[in-house]
Motif scaffolding. Structure first.
Motif, short mmCIF file in Angstrom:
data_model
loop_
_atom_site.label_atom_id
_atom_site.label_comp_id
_atom_site.label_asym_id
_atom_site.label_seq_id
_atom_site.Cartn_x
_atom_site.Cartn_y
_atom_site.Cartn_z
N TYR A 34 7.50 5.32 -3.11
CA TYR A 34 7.76 6.23 -2.15
C TYR A 34 9.62 6.31 -1.88
CZ TYR A 34 8.89 1.87 0.87
OH TYR A 34 9.24 0.57 1.33
N LEU A 65 7.09 1.31 4.54
CA LEU A 65 6.91 2.67 4.09
C LEU A 65 6.91 3.54 5.54
CD1 LEU A 65 5.88 5.25 2.54
CD2 LEU A 65 3.53 4.34 3.05
N SER A 69 9.55 6.75 6.27
CA SER A 69 8.83 7.99 6.34
C SER A 69 9.74 8.78 7.26
CB SER A 69 7.50 8.05 6.68
OG SER A 69 7.15 7.37 7.91
#
Length: 101
Positions: A34, A65, A69
Motif C-alpha cells: 500500500y 492502512l 488511505s
C-alpha cells in the motif's frame, strides 16, 4: 502467504489480496503493497477471501492502512473474510472503523 495489489480502472481504488496467514510475518509485504501509492489518494479494499488466519499484528497493520488511505469516512473496506476472520474483526469492534462485507 502472499499479498498482491491491483489498481482499479479508474485508478481510485486499490485492492489488496491476502492469501494464507495475515500476521507479523506479512508486515513488510503488506506495507510495501500500500505504501507504493501516495498517502491520502486512494481508497483500499482488503480482500480476505484466501486469508485463513488473522492476529493482532494484522489488525495493527489494517489500522496503519486506514491512516494511509484517502481522508474520508469508510476509506478501507474489508471483504470476503471467512467466519473465523469475521469473528475476530467483530470482537475487536473493527466494524466501527472499517466497512466489513
Amino acid at each position: 502467504m502472499s499479498i498482491s495489489s491491483e489498481l482499479s480502472d479508474d485508478e481510485k481504488t486499490v485492492t489488496l489480496k491476502i492469501a494464507g496467514r495475515f500476521d507479523f510475518s506479512t508486515h513488510q509485504d503488506f506495507m510495501q503493497a500500500y505504501k507504493s501509492y501516495p498517502k491520502g489518494e486512494k481508497l483500499f479494499v482488503v480482500d480476505l477471501a484466501e486469508t485463513d488466519y488473522l492476529d493482532s499484528s494484522a489488525m495493527g497493520m489494517l489500522l496503519q492502512l486506514r491512516e494511509h488511505s484517502a481522508v474520508q469516512e469508510n476509506n478501507v473496506m474489508l471483504i470476503n473474510g471467512n467466519d473465523a476472520v469475521l469473528e475476530i474483526l467483530q470482537i475487536a469492534n473493527f466494524g466501527k472503523l472499517f466497512t466489513i462485507q
